[in-house]
Design an enzyme around this catalytic site. Structure first.
Site, short mmCIF file in Angstrom:
data_model
loop_
_atom_site.label_atom_id
_atom_site.label_comp_id
_atom_site.label_asym_id
_atom_site.label_seq_id
_atom_site.Cartn_x
_atom_site.Cartn_y
_atom_site.Cartn_z
N CYS A 102 13.12 4.51 7.85
CA CYS A 102 12.56 4.96 6.48
C CYS A 102 11.19 4.23 6.52
CB CYS A 102 13.46 4.28 5.46
SG CYS A 102 13.06 4.30 3.90
N PRO A 103 10.29 5.08 5.85
CA PRO A 103 10.36 6.15 5.26
C PRO A 103 10.00 7.52 5.94
CG PRO A 103 8.30 5.45 4.71
CD PRO A 103 8.95 4.61 5.76
#
Length: 78
Positions: free
Chosen positions: A16-17
């Site tokens: 993430c992201p």
């Protein structure tokens, strides 16, 4: 779904992201109504990808666990 009608986008190993950012960028290159299969090992993707689809207006057709990750089938908004 026939192989010719799908694009598999392998984002396994990214955290993430990055899975959402890369999916968003790839979606911009697809025709309206196109399907993409996103495969990721990021545990936060089960939250992030559906949220991304909702925000951008895409349809999350399917979400399923696979091995050590998750697979999402997304239809680009028309």
């Amino acid at each position: 779904m026939p192989d010719a009608d799908r694009l598999i986008y392998d984002l396994k190993g990214l955290k993430c992201p990055l899975p959402v950012l890369k999916t968003r960028k790839r979606m911009k290159t697809l025709a309206p109504g196109a399907l993409i299969i996103v495969e990721t090992t990021d545990p936060l993707a089960i939250i992030d990808i559906p949220h991304f689809c909702n925000e951008d207006g895409h349809s999350l057709e399917q979400s399923e666990p696979m091995g050590t990750g998750h697979r999402f089938v997304i239809r680009k908004k028309a």
